[in-house]
Design a protein around this motif. Structure first.
Motif, PDB file in Angstrom:
ATOM      1  N   MET A 181       0.638  -1.266  -0.093  1.00  0.00           N
ATOM      2  CA  MET A 181      -0.128   0.033  -0.179  1.00  0.00           C
ATOM      3  C   MET A 181       0.856   1.489  -0.133  1.00  0.00           C
ATOM      4  SD  MET A 181      -3.476   0.750   1.359  1.00  0.00           S
ATOM      5  CE  MET A 181      -4.076   2.226   2.367  1.00  0.00           C
ATOM      6  N   ASP A 182       2.028   1.337   0.860  1.00  0.00           N
ATOM      7  CA  ASP A 182       2.949   2.528   0.789  1.00  0.00           C
ATOM      8  C   ASP A 182       3.468   2.722  -0.540  1.00  0.00           C
ATOM      9  OD1 ASP A 182       2.201   3.034   3.304  1.00  0.00           O
ATOM     10  OD2 ASP A 182       3.912   1.852   4.236  1.00  0.00           O
ATOM     11  N   HIS A 183       3.967   1.646  -1.289  1.00  0.00           N
ATOM     12  CA  HIS A 183       4.442   1.793  -2.734  1.00  0.00           C
ATOM     13  C   HIS A 183       3.034   2.586  -3.593  1.00  0.00           C
ATOM     14  CE1 HIS A 183       5.477   0.460  -6.667  1.00  0.00           C
ATOM     15  NE2 HIS A 183       6.742   0.614  -6.266  1.00  0.00           N
ATOM     16  N   ASP A 184       2.084   2.082  -3.384  1.00  0.00           N
ATOM     17  CA  ASP A 184       1.098   2.628  -4.316  1.00  0.00           C
ATOM     18  C   ASP A 184       0.971   4.150  -4.018  1.00  0.00           C
ATOM     19  OD1 ASP A 184       0.414   0.292  -5.433  1.00  0.00           O
ATOM     20  OD2 ASP A 184      -1.298   0.001  -4.199  1.00  0.00           O
ATOM     21  N   ILE A 185       0.953   4.492  -2.562  1.00  0.00           N
ATOM     22  CA  ILE A 185       1.186   6.189  -2.318  1.00  0.00           C
ATOM     23  C   ILE A 185       2.203   6.680  -2.962  1.00  0.00           C
ATOM     24  CG2 ILE A 185       1.174   7.767  -0.459  1.00  0.00           C
ATOM     25  CD1 ILE A 185      -0.426   5.616   1.171  1.00  0.00           C
ATOM     26  N   LEU A 186       3.267   6.466  -2.874  1.00  0.00           N
ATOM     27  CA  LEU A 186       4.497   6.954  -3.479  1.00  0.00           C
ATOM     28  C   LEU A 186       4.675   6.701  -4.891  1.00  0.00           C
ATOM     29  CD1 LEU A 186       7.241   5.262  -1.007  1.00  0.00           C
ATOM     30  CD2 LEU A 186       6.415   7.536  -0.769  1.00  0.00           C
ATOM     31  N   THR A 187       4.122   5.907  -5.517  1.00  0.00           N
ATOM     32  CA  THR A 187       4.108   6.055  -6.920  1.00  0.00           C
ATOM     33  C   THR A 187       2.800   6.681  -7.630  1.00  0.00           C
ATOM     34  OG1 THR A 187       3.141   3.842  -7.005  1.00  0.00           O
ATOM     35  CG2 THR A 187       5.416   4.006  -7.107  1.00  0.00           C
ATOM     36  N   SER A 188       1.774   6.861  -6.927  1.00  0.00           N
ATOM     37  CA  SER A 188       0.611   7.311  -7.570  1.00  0.00           C
ATOM     38  C   SER A 188       0.835   8.881  -7.908  1.00  0.00           C
ATOM     39  CB  SER A 188      -0.515   7.109  -6.710  1.00  0.00           C
ATOM     40  OG  SER A 188      -0.367   8.053  -5.326  1.00  0.00           O
ATOM     41  N   ASP A 189      -0.025   9.490  -8.895  1.00  0.00           N
ATOM     42  CA  ASP A 189       0.167  10.748  -9.121  1.00  0.00           C
ATOM     43  C   ASP A 189      -0.798  11.739  -8.444  1.00  0.00           C
ATOM     44  OD1 ASP A 189       2.052  10.831 -11.129  1.00  0.00           O
ATOM     45  OD2 ASP A 189       0.651  10.430 -12.688  1.00  0.00           O
ATOM     46  N   THR A 190      -0.033  12.444  -7.732  1.00  0.00           N
ATOM     47  CA  THR A 190      -0.687  13.752  -6.934  1.00  0.00           C
ATOM     48  C   THR A 190      -1.204  14.584  -7.905  1.00  0.00           C
ATOM     49  OG1 THR A 190       1.084  14.729  -6.527  1.00  0.00           O
ATOM     50  CG2 THR A 190       0.558  13.048  -4.673  1.00  0.00           C
ATOM     51  N   PRO A 191      -2.074  15.502  -7.479  1.00  0.00           N
ATOM     52  CA  PRO A 191      -2.367  16.579  -8.409  1.00  0.00           C
ATOM     53  C   PRO A 191      -1.025  17.484  -8.777  1.00  0.00           C
ATOM     54  CG  PRO A 191      -4.109  16.564  -6.671  1.00  0.00           C
ATOM     55  CD  PRO A 191      -3.166  15.456  -6.338  1.00  0.00           C
ATOM     56  N   ALA A 192      -0.160  17.708  -7.850  1.00  0.00           N
ATOM     57  CA  ALA A 192       1.105  18.426  -8.233  1.00  0.00           C
ATOM     58  C   ALA A 192       2.034  17.769  -9.132  1.00  0.00           C
ATOM     59  CB  ALA A 192       1.560  18.751  -6.751  1.00  0.00           C
ATOM     60  N   ARG A 193       1.895  16.470  -8.910  1.00  0.00           N
ATOM     61  CA  ARG A 193       2.953  15.591  -9.947  1.00  0.00           C
ATOM     62  C   ARG A 193       2.174  15.490 -11.370  1.00  0.00           C
ATOM     63  NH1 ARG A 193       4.727  10.367  -7.097  1.00  0.00           N
ATOM     64  NH2 ARG A 193       6.515  10.324  -8.390  1.00  0.00           N
ATOM     65  N   LEU A 194       0.965  15.519 -11.008  1.00  0.00           N
ATOM     66  CA  LEU A 194       0.352  15.464 -12.635  1.00  0.00           C
ATOM     67  C   LEU A 194       0.233  16.959 -13.359  1.00  0.00           C
ATOM     68  CD1 LEU A 194      -3.274  13.490 -12.111  1.00  0.00           C
ATOM     69  CD2 LEU A 194      -1.527  13.087 -13.784  1.00  0.00           C
ATOM     70  N   LEU A 195       0.228  17.750 -12.564  1.00  0.00           N
ATOM     71  CA  LEU A 195       0.472  19.076 -13.178  1.00  0.00           C
ATOM     72  C   LEU A 195       1.763  19.224 -13.793  1.00  0.00           C
ATOM     73  CD1 LEU A 195      -1.189  21.705 -13.718  1.00  0.00           C
ATOM     74  CD2 LEU A 195      -0.449  22.591 -11.354  1.00  0.00           C
ATOM     75  N   LEU A 196       2.558  18.843 -13.107  1.00  0.00           N
ATOM     76  CA  LEU A 196       4.221  18.894 -13.767  1.00  0.00           C
ATOM     77  C   LEU A 196       4.137  18.135 -14.910  1.00  0.00           C
ATOM     78  CD1 LEU A 196       6.969  19.978 -13.144  1.00  0.00           C
ATOM     79  CD2 LEU A 196       7.467  17.934 -11.703  1.00  0.00           C
ATOM     80  N   ARG A 197       3.727  16.552 -14.925  1.00  0.00           N
ATOM     81  CA  ARG A 197       3.721  15.803 -16.072  1.00  0.00           C
ATOM     82  C   ARG A 197       2.936  16.614 -17.365  1.00  0.00           C
ATOM     83  NH1 ARG A 197       1.272  10.305 -14.799  1.00  0.00           N
ATOM     84  NH2 ARG A 197       1.846  10.080 -16.919  1.00  0.00           N
ATOM     85  N   TRP A 198       2.086  17.160 -17.135  1.00  0.00           N
ATOM     86  CA  TRP A 198       1.161  17.913 -18.194  1.00  0.00           C
ATOM     87  C   TRP A 198       2.167  19.069 -18.537  1.00  0.00           C
ATOM     88  CZ3 TRP A 198      -2.434  16.400 -20.939  1.00  0.00           C
ATOM     89  CH2 TRP A 198      -3.425  15.625 -20.755  1.00  0.00           C
ATOM     90  N   LYS A 199       3.017  19.744 -17.619  1.00  0.00           N
ATOM     91  CA  LYS A 199       3.529  20.998 -18.136  1.00  0.00           C
ATOM     92  C   LYS A 199       4.748  20.430 -18.886  1.00  0.00           C
ATOM     93  CE  LYS A 199       6.502  24.617 -16.125  1.00  0.00           C
ATOM     94  NZ  LYS A 199       7.007  25.191 -14.824  1.00  0.00           N
ATOM     95  N   HIS A 200       5.343  19.362 -18.834  1.00  0.00           N
ATOM     96  CA  HIS A 200       6.415  18.898 -19.811  1.00  0.00           C
ATOM     97  C   HIS A 200       5.779  18.450 -20.995  1.00  0.00           C
ATOM     98  CE1 HIS A 200       9.483  19.082 -16.719  1.00  0.00           C
ATOM     99  NE2 HIS A 200       8.685  18.389 -15.978  1.00  0.00           N
ATOM    100  N   VAL A 201       4.622  17.834 -21.041  1.00  0.00           N
ATOM    101  CA  VAL A 201       4.163  17.306 -22.301  1.00  0.00           C
ATOM    102  C   VAL A 201       3.247  18.163 -23.256  1.00  0.00           C
ATOM    103  CG1 VAL A 201       4.145  15.025 -21.650  1.00  0.00           C
ATOM    104  CG2 VAL A 201       2.066  16.599 -21.589  1.00  0.00           C
ATOM    105  N   LEU A 202       2.870  19.406 -22.594  1.00  0.00           N
ATOM    106  CA  LEU A 202       1.940  20.582 -23.340  1.00  0.00           C
ATOM    107  C   LEU A 202       3.208  21.783 -23.975  1.00  0.00           C
ATOM    108  CD1 LEU A 202      -1.050  20.826 -21.104  1.00  0.00           C
ATOM    109  CD2 LEU A 202      -0.933  19.995 -23.365  1.00  0.00           C
ATOM    110  N   ARG A 203       4.016  21.253 -24.973  1.00  0.00           N
ATOM    111  CA  ARG A 203       4.920  22.234 -25.440  1.00  0.00           C
ATOM    112  C   ARG A 203       4.220  22.428 -26.788  1.00  0.00           C
ATOM    113  NH1 ARG A 203       7.067  24.564 -21.635  1.00  0.00           N
ATOM    114  NH2 ARG A 203       8.028  23.414 -20.024  1.00  0.00           N
ATOM    115  N   PHE A 204       4.554  23.663 -27.358  1.00  0.00           N
ATOM    116  CA  PHE A 204       4.183  24.114 -28.551  1.00  0.00           C
ATOM    117  C   PHE A 204       5.480  24.438 -29.197  1.00  0.00           C
ATOM    118  CE2 PHE A 204       0.404  24.260 -25.671  1.00  0.00           C
ATOM    119  CZ  PHE A 204      -0.552  23.797 -26.625  1.00  0.00           C
TER     120      PHE A 204
END
Length: 160
Positions: free
Chosen positions: A1-24
Motif C-alpha cells: 500500500m505504501d508503494h502505491d501512495i509513493l508512485t501514485s500521481d498527486t495533483p501536483a505531480r500530474l500538473l508537472l507531467r502535463w507541463k512537460h508534455v504541453l509544449r508548442f
C-alpha cells in the motif's frame, strides 16, 4: 500500500507531467508539421483536477494551436484565409487523442461559422492567432488541464 501512495500521481505531480508534455513549437525552424504541437501520445491518463469537461477545454486550446499552425494551408496570398484543400490538417487532428476531439472540433465549427456568416472578420481572427505565442498556448493549455476556460478567447465578439 505504501508503494502505491509513493508512485501514485498527486495533483501536483500530474500538473508537472502535463507541463512537460504541453509544449508548442509553432514556427521553430527545426520543427515541422504536427511535431510543432504537443504529442497526445505523451499525455498523462489523468488531469490534475477531477472536473467534467477538462478534455474538451484542452481540446479547444489544441484546436486553436492547430488552427494557428495550419490556417494558411492552401492559401497563396498573405492575409487570405482558406482551409487546406486536401484536408491534411483536419485528417491529422482526427487521428489524435479522443478525449480532446470535441474541443478541437468546436474550434473548427467556430471557424466555419465565422467564414459563412462574418467572413469580413476573418482578418481579425488571423491577427489574434498571429498574436498568440507558444508561451501563450502553453499557459492556456496548462489552465485548461486545471479546468479553466480559454483566455483569451480569440473568437470573442467576432460573430456579433
Amino acid at each position: 500500500m505504501d508503494h502505491d501512495i509513493l508512485t501514485s500521481d498527486t495533483p501536483a505531480r500530474l500538473l508537472l507531467r502535463w507541463k512537460h508534455v504541453l509544449r508548442f513549437r509553432i514556427g521553430i525552424a527545426d520543427c515541422s508539421g504536427l511535431a510543432q504541437l504537443p504529442n497526445a501520445e505523451n499525455f498523462p491518463d489523468e488531469f490534475p483536477v477531477d472536473e467534467f469537461g477538462i478534455g474538451h477545454l484542452l481540446g479547444e486550446v489544441l484546436g486553436l494551436a492547430a488552427l494557428k499552425l495550419f490556417r494558411v494551408s492552401g492559401t497563396s496570398f498573405p492575409g487570405e484565409w482558406s482551409f487546406d484543400p486536401v484536408g491534411q490538417w483536419l485528417h491529422a487532428l482526427a487521428c489524435v487523442d479522443r478525449t480532446t476531439d470535441t474541443g478541437r472540433l468546436s474550434v473548427v465549427h467556430r471557424v466555419i461559422d465565422l467564414g459563412l456568416y462574418a467572413p469580413e472578420r476573418l482578418h481579425v481572427l488571423n491577427a489574434r492567432l498571429d498574436a498568440l505565442t507558444n508561451d501563450d498556448l502553453h499557459r492556456m493549455a496548462m489552465e485548461a488541464v486545471q479546468g479553466e476556460r480559454m483566455k483569451p478567447d480569440v473568437f470573442e465578439g467576432l460573430m456579433e
